[in-house]
Design a protein around this motif. Structure first.
Motif, PDB file in Angstrom:
ATOM      1  N   ASP A  38      13.253   8.055 -29.069  1.00 57.21           N
ATOM      2  CA  ASP A  38      14.486   8.480 -29.724  1.00 57.21           C
ATOM      3  C   ASP A  38      15.425   9.200 -28.761  1.00 57.21           C
ATOM      4  O   ASP A  38      16.193  10.061 -29.157  1.00 57.21           O
ATOM      5  N   VAL A  39      15.373   8.837 -27.491  1.00 56.87           N
ATOM      6  CA  VAL A  39      16.252   9.457 -26.501  1.00 56.87           C
ATOM      7  C   VAL A  39      17.575   8.703 -26.483  1.00 56.87           C
ATOM      8  O   VAL A  39      17.602   7.482 -26.395  1.00 56.87           O
ATOM      9  N   ASN A  40      18.679   9.420 -26.553  1.00 55.41           N
ATOM     10  CA  ASN A  40      19.982   8.785 -26.661  1.00 55.41           C
ATOM     11  C   ASN A  40      20.517   8.311 -25.314  1.00 55.41           C
ATOM     12  O   ASN A  40      20.277   8.914 -24.273  1.00 55.41           O
ATOM     13  N   ALA A  41      21.276   7.201 -25.362  1.00 59.92           N
ATOM     14  CA  ALA A  41      21.911   6.686 -24.155  1.00 59.92           C
ATOM     15  C   ALA A  41      22.956   7.677 -23.662  1.00 59.92           C
ATOM     16  O   ALA A  41      23.663   8.312 -24.433  1.00 59.92           O
ATOM     17  N   ASP A  42      23.062   7.790 -22.348  1.00 57.67           N
ATOM     18  CA  ASP A  42      23.954   8.761 -21.732  1.00 57.67           C
ATOM     19  C   ASP A  42      24.807   8.053 -20.685  1.00 57.67           C
ATOM     20  O   ASP A  42      24.668   6.844 -20.462  1.00 57.67           O
ATOM     21  N   GLU A  43      25.672   8.777 -19.994  1.00 59.26           N
ATOM     22  CA  GLU A  43      26.527   8.163 -18.989  1.00 59.26           C
ATOM     23  C   GLU A  43      25.673   7.518 -17.896  1.00 59.26           C
ATOM     24  O   GLU A  43      24.574   7.961 -17.593  1.00 59.26           O
ATOM     25  N   HIS A  44      26.197   6.443 -17.324  1.00 60.78           N
ATOM     26  CA  HIS A  44      25.576   5.637 -16.270  1.00 60.78           C
ATOM     27  C   HIS A  44      24.429   4.765 -16.775  1.00 60.78           C
ATOM     28  O   HIS A  44      23.790   4.073 -15.970  1.00 60.78           O
ATOM     29  N   GLU A  45      24.170   4.766 -18.075  1.00 57.32           N
ATOM     30  CA  GLU A  45      23.062   3.983 -18.623  1.00 57.32           C
ATOM     31  C   GLU A  45      23.543   2.739 -19.361  1.00 57.32           C
ATOM     32  O   GLU A  45      22.865   2.223 -20.252  1.00 57.32           O
ATOM     33  N   PHE A  46      24.698   2.237 -18.939  1.00 58.37           N
ATOM     34  CA  PHE A  46      25.275   1.057 -19.571  1.00 58.37           C
ATOM     35  C   PHE A  46      25.417  -0.057 -18.527  1.00 58.37           C
ATOM     36  O   PHE A  46      24.562  -0.186 -17.659  1.00 58.37           O
ATOM     37  N   MET A  47      26.463  -0.840 -18.561  1.00 64.60           N
ATOM     38  CA  MET A  47      26.559  -2.014 -17.689  1.00 64.60           C
ATOM     39  C   MET A  47      27.264  -1.721 -16.363  1.00 64.60           C
ATOM     40  O   MET A  47      28.340  -1.124 -16.336  1.00 64.60           O
ATOM     41  N   HIS A  48      26.643  -2.165 -15.298  1.00 66.95           N
ATOM     42  CA  HIS A  48      27.208  -2.133 -13.945  1.00 66.95           C
ATOM     43  C   HIS A  48      27.567  -3.554 -13.493  1.00 66.95           C
ATOM     44  O   HIS A  48      28.597  -3.781 -12.868  1.00 66.95           O
ATOM     45  N   THR A  49      26.699  -4.506 -13.799  1.00 62.88           N
ATOM     46  CA  THR A  49      26.980  -5.926 -13.582  1.00 62.88           C
ATOM     47  C   THR A  49      26.542  -6.687 -14.831  1.00 62.88           C
ATOM     48  O   THR A  49      25.713  -6.209 -15.605  1.00 62.88           O
ATOM     49  N   LEU A  50      27.101  -7.882 -15.029  1.00 62.58           N
ATOM     50  CA  LEU A  50      26.759  -8.703 -16.192  1.00 62.58           C
ATOM     51  C   LEU A  50      26.855 -10.175 -15.827  1.00 62.58           C
ATOM     52  O   LEU A  50      27.822 -10.609 -15.196  1.00 62.58           O
ATOM     53  N   TYR A  51      25.831 -10.932 -16.252  1.00 55.76           N
ATOM     54  CA  TYR A  51      25.777 -12.377 -16.022  1.00 55.76           C
ATOM     55  C   TYR A  51      25.415 -13.049 -17.341  1.00 55.76           C
ATOM     56  O   TYR A  51      24.572 -12.541 -18.096  1.00 55.76           O
ATOM     57  N   LEU A  52      26.060 -14.194 -17.609  1.00 48.29           N
ATOM     58  CA  LEU A  52      25.906 -14.829 -18.908  1.00 48.29           C
ATOM     59  C   LEU A  52      25.845 -16.344 -18.757  1.00 48.29           C
ATOM     60  O   LEU A  52      26.594 -16.940 -17.984  1.00 48.29           O
ATOM     61  N   CYS A  53      24.923 -16.972 -19.507  1.00 45.84           N
ATOM     62  CA  CYS A  53      24.812 -18.424 -19.535  1.00 45.84           C
ATOM     63  C   CYS A  53      24.632 -18.883 -20.979  1.00 45.84           C
ATOM     64  O   CYS A  53      23.959 -18.217 -21.765  1.00 45.84           O
ATOM     65  N   ILE A  54      25.233 -20.043 -21.308  1.00 44.94           N
ATOM     66  CA  ILE A  54      25.094 -20.632 -22.631  1.00 44.94           C
ATOM     67  C   ILE A  54      24.491 -22.026 -22.478  1.00 44.94           C
ATOM     68  O   ILE A  54      25.030 -22.864 -21.745  1.00 44.94           O
ATOM     69  N   LEU A  55      23.375 -22.263 -23.159  1.00 45.29           N
ATOM     70  CA  LEU A  55      22.671 -23.533 -23.072  1.00 45.29           C
ATOM     71  C   LEU A  55      22.788 -24.274 -24.396  1.00 45.29           C
ATOM     72  O   LEU A  55      22.784 -23.656 -25.466  1.00 45.29           O
ATOM     73  N   ALA A  89      36.869  -0.598 -13.900  1.00 43.83           N
ATOM     74  CA  ALA A  89      36.611   0.644 -13.160  1.00 43.83           C
ATOM     75  C   ALA A  89      35.282   1.273 -13.565  1.00 43.83           C
ATOM     76  O   ALA A  89      34.550   1.806 -12.724  1.00 43.83           O
ATOM     77  N   ALA A  90      34.940   1.206 -14.855  1.00 42.55           N
ATOM     78  CA  ALA A  90      33.712   1.841 -15.329  1.00 42.55           C
ATOM     79  C   ALA A  90      32.461   1.138 -14.813  1.00 42.55           C
ATOM     80  O   ALA A  90      31.369   1.718 -14.855  1.00 42.55           O
ATOM     81  N   ALA A  91      32.595  -0.089 -14.307  1.00 45.14           N
ATOM     82  CA  ALA A  91      31.421  -0.817 -13.820  1.00 45.14           C
ATOM     83  C   ALA A  91      30.807  -0.132 -12.604  1.00 45.14           C
ATOM     84  O   ALA A  91      29.590  -0.187 -12.393  1.00 45.14           O
ATOM     85  N   ALA A  92      31.620   0.516 -11.795  1.00 44.02           N
ATOM     86  CA  ALA A  92      31.124   1.152 -10.572  1.00 44.02           C
ATOM     87  C   ALA A  92      30.095   2.226 -10.864  1.00 44.02           C
ATOM     88  O   ALA A  92      29.188   2.462 -10.062  1.00 44.02           O
ATOM     89  N   THR A  93      30.201   2.860 -12.027  1.00 46.72           N
ATOM     90  CA  THR A  93      29.289   3.945 -12.372  1.00 46.72           C
ATOM     91  C   THR A  93      28.323   3.566 -13.493  1.00 46.72           C
ATOM     92  O   THR A  93      27.647   4.430 -14.052  1.00 46.72           O
ATOM     93  N   GLY A  94      28.275   2.272 -13.847  1.00 47.42           N
ATOM     94  CA  GLY A  94      27.362   1.841 -14.898  1.00 47.42           C
ATOM     95  C   GLY A  94      27.765   2.293 -16.276  1.00 47.42           C
ATOM     96  O   GLY A  94      26.897   2.607 -17.100  1.00 47.42           O
ATOM     97  N   ASP A  95      29.060   2.290 -16.558  1.00 50.55           N
ATOM     98  CA  ASP A  95      29.532   2.838 -17.820  1.00 50.55           C
ATOM     99  C   ASP A  95      30.339   1.852 -18.662  1.00 50.55           C
ATOM    100  O   ASP A  95      31.120   2.263 -19.525  1.00 50.55           O
ATOM    101  N   VAL A  96      30.162   0.538 -18.434  1.00 54.61           N
ATOM    102  CA  VAL A  96      30.825  -0.452 -19.283  1.00 54.61           C
ATOM    103  C   VAL A  96      29.988  -0.638 -20.547  1.00 54.61           C
ATOM    104  O   VAL A  96      28.814  -1.025 -20.479  1.00 54.61           O
ATOM    105  N   LEU A  97      30.582  -0.361 -21.692  1.00 50.74           N
ATOM    106  CA  LEU A  97      29.851  -0.427 -22.954  1.00 50.74           C
ATOM    107  C   LEU A  97      29.848  -1.830 -23.540  1.00 50.74           C
ATOM    108  O   LEU A  97      28.835  -2.284 -24.091  1.00 50.74           O
TER     109      LEU A  97
END
Length: 280
Positions: free
Chosen positions: A64-81, A106-114
């Motif tokens: 039950d630990v809550n998400a905090d800053e830097h614990e979101f997206m830094h990079t993202l890759y997606l494929c559809i089959l 800008a938020a990607a640099a710190t892992g903060d893209v929601l």
């Protein structure tokens, strides 16, 4: 008025609202637009979410630990089959490599893209499988051939436009991702998701949520006479190596995972009783 006529009139009037509802619900486009032909391609957008600050962070362990800053997206890759297992959309660079979809934020640099949402894409009606991977850059894993495989190299070999995905994807295991997290060094929490969807002519929006592949543990050191200052908290016997796809997101299931779970141990120092100790 003839009884038979009155009965027929009541029946017709009762059916009229239902007919109107059917006509309205059969086409969700603007009033001045024509309904699309059956089986016409759908124009859709795909949204990927890593949650919001305060959401539960440890989906894999159920804590039950809550998400905090830097614990979101830094990079993202997606494929559809498609239904046959062939890549239809890969969001790639001209050289065919998987593209970091949030590199310009800008938020990607710190892992903060929601959240991330694609531009409009066209898909024929049918069943599709979406794979999403976040923050896997720099991590290593194990497949059927090697024990120290670069995850990004592995994914680029897996997902190629017009090709199918190798059957060992559900068995791929990350090597000690929790021990490698380093926000200052560009190593953020790895995440993944797999979702099967049905696209119809009227489909407009598709959403998928990411599963964090490590959990955050936060302990409060109790205050009592048997706990001394400047000691350590020992956390032992947790799985060091984890699957790239979680079971809840269509991952390993009954597949044979490569590598071993490897029981690990973490020792975290604290200064005095009442301190909060946090680690992955």
């Amino acid at each position: 008025m003839d009884k038979t006529y009155r009965h027929l009139l009541r029946t017709a009037l009762a059916a009229l609202p239902l007919a109107c509802v059917t006509m309205l619900s059969s086409c969700s486009l603007d009033d001045d637009a024509e309904c699309p032909a059956p089986n016409a391609p759908a124009t859709v957008r795909v949204s990927v979410s890593a949650g919001e600050p305060g959401d539960l962070n440890g989906t894999r362990a159920g804590d039950d630990v809550n998400a905090d800053e830097h614990e979101f997206m830094h990079t993202l890759y997606l494929c559809i089959l498609d239904e046959s297992g062939y890549v239809q959309e890969m969001f790639h660079e001209d050289d065919g490599a998987l593209q970091n979809l949030i590199a310009g934020e800008a938020a990607a640099a710190t892992g903060d893209v929601l959240n991330w949402t694609s531009e409009n894409i066209t898909l024929a009606p049918g069943t599709y499988t979406i794979y999403a991977f976040a923050n896997v850059d720099g991590y290593k894993g194990e497949n059927d051939l090697a024990q120290n495989v670069d995850v990004m190299d592995y994914l680029q070999d897996q997902f190629k436009r017009g090709g199918g995905v190798r059957t060992d994807l559900p068995s791929f295991r990350l090597n000690d991702p929790a021990g490698k997290i380093n926000f200052n060094g560009g190593m953020f929490i790895p995440m993944s998701a797999k979702k099967t969807i049905t696209v119809t002519t009227n489909t407009r929006d598709i959403s998928i949520g990411l599963d964090r592949l490590v959990s955050k543990v936060r302990l409060t050191v109790p205050s009592n006479e048997y706990i001394s200052d400047n000691s350590k908290v020992q956390f032992s016997d947790y799985s060091e190596n984890v699957p790239l796809l979680g079971a809840d997101n269509g991952g390993y299931g009954n597949a044979q995972l490569y590598g071993e779970r490897t029981a690990a141990s973490k020792a975290m120092p604290f200064n005095q009783p009442g301190d909060v100790v946090s680690f992955y």
